[in-house]
Each structure stands twice: as C-alpha cells, then as structure tokens.
Motif scaffolding. Structure first.
Motif, PDB file in Angstrom:
ATOM      1  N   TYR A  53       0.794  -1.224   0.000  1.00 45.72           N
ATOM      2  CA  TYR A  53       0.000   0.000   0.000  1.00 45.72           C
ATOM      3  C   TYR A  53       0.832   1.284   0.000  1.00 45.72           C
ATOM      4  O   TYR A  53       0.316   2.354  -0.328  1.00 45.72           O
ATOM      5  N   LEU A  54       2.096   1.194   0.372  1.00 45.60           N
ATOM      6  CA  LEU A  54       2.936   2.389   0.452  1.00 45.60           C
ATOM      7  C   LEU A  54       4.194   2.184  -0.389  1.00 45.60           C
ATOM      8  O   LEU A  54       4.721   1.071  -0.463  1.00 45.60           O
ATOM      9  N   LYS A  55       4.665   3.218  -0.990  1.00 45.38           N
ATOM     10  CA  LYS A  55       5.895   3.159  -1.777  1.00 45.38           C
ATOM     11  C   LYS A  55       6.972   3.961  -1.042  1.00 45.38           C
ATOM     12  O   LYS A  55       7.124   5.162  -1.254  1.00 45.38           O
ATOM     13  N   LEU A  56       7.694   3.254  -0.161  1.00 42.04           N
ATOM     14  CA  LEU A  56       8.723   3.928   0.620  1.00 42.04           C
ATOM     15  C   LEU A  56       9.967   4.171  -0.221  1.00 42.04           C
ATOM     16  O   LEU A  56      10.433   3.281  -0.937  1.00 42.04           O
ATOM     17  N   GLN A  57      10.497   5.372  -0.118  1.00 43.58           N
ATOM     18  CA  GLN A  57      11.771   5.701  -0.736  1.00 43.58           C
ATOM     19  C   GLN A  57      12.870   5.556   0.310  1.00 43.58           C
ATOM     20  O   GLN A  57      12.601   5.456   1.513  1.00 43.58           O
ATOM     21  N   GLU A  58      14.116   5.538  -0.130  1.00 46.79           N
ATOM     22  CA  GLU A  58      15.230   5.359   0.792  1.00 46.79           C
ATOM     23  C   GLU A  58      15.176   6.384   1.929  1.00 46.79           C
ATOM     24  O   GLU A  58      15.063   7.582   1.698  1.00 46.79           O
ATOM     25  N   GLY A  59      15.210   5.889   3.176  1.00 48.45           N
ATOM     26  CA  GLY A  59      15.154   6.750   4.354  1.00 48.45           C
ATOM     27  C   GLY A  59      13.761   6.949   4.907  1.00 48.45           C
ATOM     28  O   GLY A  59      13.602   7.439   6.027  1.00 48.45           O
ATOM     29  N   ASP A  60      12.731   6.579   4.144  1.00 48.71           N
ATOM     30  CA  ASP A  60      11.348   6.722   4.621  1.00 48.71           C
ATOM     31  C   ASP A  60      11.046   5.668   5.685  1.00 48.71           C
ATOM     32  O   ASP A  60      11.573   4.544   5.639  1.00 48.71           O
ATOM     33  N   ILE A  61      10.145   6.032   6.615  1.00 45.54           N
ATOM     34  CA  ILE A  61       9.753   5.102   7.671  1.00 45.54           C
ATOM     35  C   ILE A  61       8.239   5.119   7.828  1.00 45.54           C
ATOM     36  O   ILE A  61       7.625   6.181   7.932  1.00 45.54           O
ATOM     37  N   ALA A  62       7.653   3.930   7.847  1.00 41.41           N
ATOM     38  CA  ALA A  62       6.239   3.769   8.161  1.00 41.41           C
ATOM     39  C   ALA A  62       6.119   3.076   9.509  1.00 41.41           C
ATOM     40  O   ALA A  62       7.003   2.296   9.908  1.00 41.41           O
ATOM     41  N   ILE A  63       5.044   3.373  10.238  1.00 46.11           N
ATOM     42  CA  ILE A  63       4.825   2.727  11.530  1.00 46.11           C
ATOM     43  C   ILE A  63       3.466   2.040  11.544  1.00 46.11           C
ATOM     44  O   ILE A  63       2.563   2.390  10.768  1.00 46.11           O
ATOM     45  N   LEU A  64       3.321   1.056  12.423  1.00 44.81           N
ATOM     46  CA  LEU A  64       2.040   0.374  12.620  1.00 44.81           C
ATOM     47  C   LEU A  64       2.095  -0.402  13.928  1.00 44.81           C
ATOM     48  O   LEU A  64       3.167  -0.770  14.412  1.00 44.81           O
ATOM     49  N   ASN A  65       0.927  -0.639  14.496  1.00 45.83           N
ATOM     50  CA  ASN A  65       0.809  -1.587  15.610  1.00 45.83           C
ATOM     51  C   ASN A  65      -0.408  -2.479  15.436  1.00 45.83           C
ATOM     52  O   ASN A  65      -0.715  -3.297  16.310  1.00 45.83           O
ATOM     53  N   ASP A  66      -1.110  -2.333  14.337  1.00 48.15           N
ATOM     54  CA  ASP A  66      -2.322  -3.092  14.037  1.00 48.15           C
ATOM     55  C   ASP A  66      -1.985  -4.570  13.848  1.00 48.15           C
ATOM     56  O   ASP A  66      -1.225  -4.917  12.941  1.00 48.15           O
ATOM     57  N   PRO A  67      -2.527  -5.474  14.681  1.00 52.66           N
ATOM     58  CA  PRO A  67      -2.245  -6.901  14.527  1.00 52.66           C
ATOM     59  C   PRO A  67      -2.647  -7.444  13.164  1.00 52.66           C
ATOM     60  O   PRO A  67      -2.056  -8.422  12.685  1.00 52.66           O
ATOM     61  N   TYR A  68      -3.621  -6.814  12.526  1.00 51.14           N
ATOM     62  CA  TYR A  68      -4.102  -7.300  11.227  1.00 51.14           C
ATOM     63  C   TYR A  68      -3.288  -6.749  10.065  1.00 51.14           C
ATOM     64  O   TYR A  68      -3.597  -7.002   8.908  1.00 51.14           O
TER      65      TYR A  68
END
Length: 466
Positions: A53-68
């Motif tokens: 769902y996300l297109k991370l580029q170098e250095g990008d950070i995504a977070i989550l804690n959703d068990p699903y």
C-alpha cells in the motif's frame, strides 16, 4: 560455507537486534531475529502490507501496531524503514507496556494501521500530533517516535559505513546463495531425525480446540490444523500462527539463526477458514498472542516428541504470567516466565527472575514485596524434575488494581507415559484471614493489607522417580 556468506550472516546478526527483520523490496526475507515466536511471521507480514500500500523511498519510515497489518499487540510499535533502494528493515519496539483486553482490538488502545510518518527526511508532525491527541495514546508518544527514528537512522548510517569500509556488496547472487544454503541446512537437520506423522489435540480453558496433524517427510514438515475449532475468546492472526509454528520447529532442529525465506520453505501450514488461528478484524488478539501462542508451542512440541521418541522431552510452561499493577497514575507491567520441561538426561531449567526489579516496583507503587523467588513446585516430578516456575508475593500498602493474563491450557493434553505434567500458573488473594484462588485471567482490586500471590507454571518431569 563461503567467506562471503559467513560475512553476510555475521553482518545480519550484528545489525538485527531485538525483534527485527531484513527483507528485499520484492519480499524475500533475508533474516528474522527475536524472542517472541510470533515475530517470525508478523514482521515479514508487516513489510508485505507496507510494500503493498505504500511506496517507501530510501530513508522513509512507516509505523504500525495493528495486529491485522503485521503488528503484535497495541503496546508494541512496528517500524518499517527503507534503508536502501533494495532493502527494508523492520523493527518492533515496546512502548509503555499495558494489559488491556477487550472484546475487540479497538477497545485495547490506539490502533495504528500502516502510516508513512517520515518521508524525504521529514516527520509528518500533523499526523503525529493527531495520534498523540488520541485519548488512548501513551504519554510522550511523539517524542518517543522521533527518538526511535533518530536511533534507526544512525544505525543505518553505521551499517553502510561498515559496508563501505569493508568493500562488502550485498548482491542478488549472494542473497540467492544464502537462502539456498539456509534451506539446505534446515532440510538436512530435519532429515537427520525420524520421519512420520501424528495427531495432537489440545483444549483451551475457554473452549477452543487445537488439532494438529503433523507430518515429517524428506526434510519437510507439514502442519495441518484441520479440525481446529472456531474462536470463542482466543484469536490469533494467520501471520502470528505461522511465526509460532516456524519458531518452534526451528528451535527444535537448531536453525533459528537462519530464519529466512529459504528455511520458511521447509514448512507448510494449512489452517481451515474460520478457525481461531485465522483471526479476522476487529477481534481482540491479546489473549491469542499469549495463550494461543503457548497452546501452539505445546502442541507442536508434543507432536515432535511423538515422532522423535529418542529425543523425548516433557512439556515446558510456555506461557508467561503477564502482570499489571496500578495505583492512580503509577503503573508497573512485568512477566513471570515458566519452567522448562525435563529431558531423559537432565532436569528442566528453572525460570529466572533477573529482569524483575523489586526496588523499582516498590518505588513506583504502594506495596511491599514479600517474596520473589522460585516456587515450591508440586508437579513435574520424575527421575528428572521439571524446571520450577516463579512465585511473586506482594502486600498492598494502599489500594492497587491488578490485571493478569496467563496460560489458558489447564485442560492437560495426553502425554507420554515417561512424562508428567508440571504445575499450571496460579493466582490467589489473601484477604481478612482467608485465601481465594483467582482465575488465570482477570482484574482485581487489591485492598490495603491484602496479599496477592502470583505463580508462573513449572515444567513437566521425565521418568519415574527412584
């Protein structure tokens, strides 16, 4: 093993600390490290969801804690960072720990789906502020997130400085060779032992049935959970279930340090739709991550014991006793681990209490620690005794609230005649001269002067006592 592969393996061990994983952008899992069994499935699932769902580029950070979405419980945050054009680093880190069980995951705290929070070197303060404003958000959340970003960025820089200084290059050919070597290693270690098939049933106290049909043939393992019941109160996500299955067999055969797509391919897991190992949103997964994981570990180890009779071992107490003690705004959360099962040659290892700070607990809360050591186990006896669990006994100096979560597998499964069961977890309350046994899952007001006793489980014994 070639020098390049040895160096790559060493590099992975140095870089991946705690609950973490390294994957290619295409989804190949290069390595997973961690203590919790579910980690071995959930971290790669988190990377897969973020990549979809996300297109991370170098250095990008995504977070989550959703068990699903590949998370574990809501009090742990999973970070997915693109450390280069080709590699994703997934790191899971504990926030302020808590035990809050509800009928749905939404009742347990702030659920965060995959969210791109740092892009092009900048943190999205608007999104971060909105998270911080949520009533269920831990205090100082925004500052904590930024501190994790800074630490991850620094660690990534050091990794590439090491690569540059050594001239080491992570090529597609090296990755292919490493995964093939890992797969061959796992296949060989499985093949060195007996082949066969067996079935194990475990009933949880909450009513769920776990049915495992395990087959080992030509270095491959097939786990079929057909017949496993639907959920009553225990729910475990598909990725957490796979991780637990893999972690249990990799520890048994000794290739946990080679957890990657190569070794994953030696395991096939089949689960019927609608069973409690296939949790669907918005079901709560907190109990599943504790009791469900423990039931899976016990079932798999029991099945392996049926097939590998020469390596027979008594069951361990897999599920720790998780405890939360709270007084007004002060809170302490800790776990009491259980004892290990005995083998034909030696006693099981006893639980350790090293990480539990009595001084900190007494400083944070109005209570007195009366006892914190090994319990006097009545079960797990044999020629070789099971490892003893822990006992933690406190007296409330003011009213405090206690919440605890323990194993829900008190319905003891059938075991070999050579083995005996250990003691289960126990929780009791002494009040006004009488003692009351409390359920293994609950919340209780501990009034001033009352004494709360918490005991983690002991391991099973092996052989007949002489």
């Amino acid at each position: 093993m070639s020098y390049q592969i040895e160096l790559f393996h060493s590099l992975l061990n140095d870089f991946l600390q705690g609950e973490s994983a390294l994957l290619t952008i295409e989804g190949e899992v290069l390595a997973v490290r961690g203590e919790h069994p579910a980690t071995y499935g959930t971290l790669s699932a988190a990377a897969g969801v973020v990549g979809k769902y996300l297109k991370l580029q170098e250095g990008d950070i995504a977070i989550l804690n959703d068990p699903y979405s590949g998370g574990s419980t809501l009090d742990e945050m999973t970070f997915v960072m693109a450390i280069s054009e080709d590699l994703l680093w997934v790191s899971r880190r504990p926030m302020m720990k808590s035990i809050k069980s509800g009928k749905s995951v939404e009742e347990e705290g702030l659920r965060i789906p995959p969210t791109p929070l740092r892009q092009h070197g900048k943190v999205n303060d608007v999104i971060l502020s909105a998270m911080q404003a949520h009533p269920a958000c831990p205090p100082h959340f925004a500052d904590w997130i930024k501190a994790q970003f800074a630490e991850m960025t620094l660690k990534t820089q050091r990794l590439f400085e090491t690569l540059e200084a050594t001239g080491f290059d992570i090529t597609a050919e090296l990755i292919e060779d490493y995964l093939e070597l890992s797969r061959n290693l796992a296949t060989q270690r499985i093949s060195e032992n007996a082949s066969g098939e067996t079935r194990v049933d475990i009933v949880l106290d909450s009513g769920e049935l776990l049915r495992l049909n395990l087959e080992i043939h030509e270095g491959r393992i097939r786990m079929d959970f057909g017949g496993t019941s639907s959920a009553k109160t225990i729910h475990l996500t598909e990725s957490a279930a796979f991780g637990t299955c893999f972690h249990t067999i990799s520890r048994y055969y000794g290739f946990t340090q080679y957890a990657n797509s190569g070794t994953f391919s030696t395991l096939q897991v089949t689960k019927p739709a609608g069973c409690w190992l296939m949790a669907k949103y918005p079901a709560s997964t907190l109990k599943g991550m504790n009791s469900g994981v423990a039931a899976l570990q016990a079932a798999i180890e029991l099945a392996l014991t049926h097939i590998h009779t020469k390596r027979e071992k008594a069951l361990s107490s897999y599920s720790p006793l998780s405890v939360q003690l709270q007084n007004q705004s002060s809170q302490v959360v800790f776990k009491l681990s259980g004892g290990q099962g005995a083998k034909a040659t030696k006693d099981g290892a006893c639980a350790t209490i090293e990480s539990l700070s009595i001084e900190k607990i007494e400083r944070e809360l109005p209570l007195k620690v009366i006892r914190a050591d090994l319990r006097h186990s009545l079960g797990g006896k044999g020629k070789h005794n099971g490892g003893r669990g822990l006992i933690f006994k406190v007296e409330a100096l003011e009213d405090i609230h206690a919440t605890w979560l323990s194993d829900l597998t008190l319905h003891k499964p059938r075991i070999s005649k050579n083995c005996s069961h250990g003691d289960p977890c126990e929780v009791s309350l002494e009040s006004n001269g009488s003692t009351k046994v409390l359920p293994v899952l609950g919340t209780q007001l501990i009034a001033k002067g009352d004494v709360l006793t918490l005991c983690s489980g002991s391991g099973g014994g092996f052989g007949k006592a002489e």
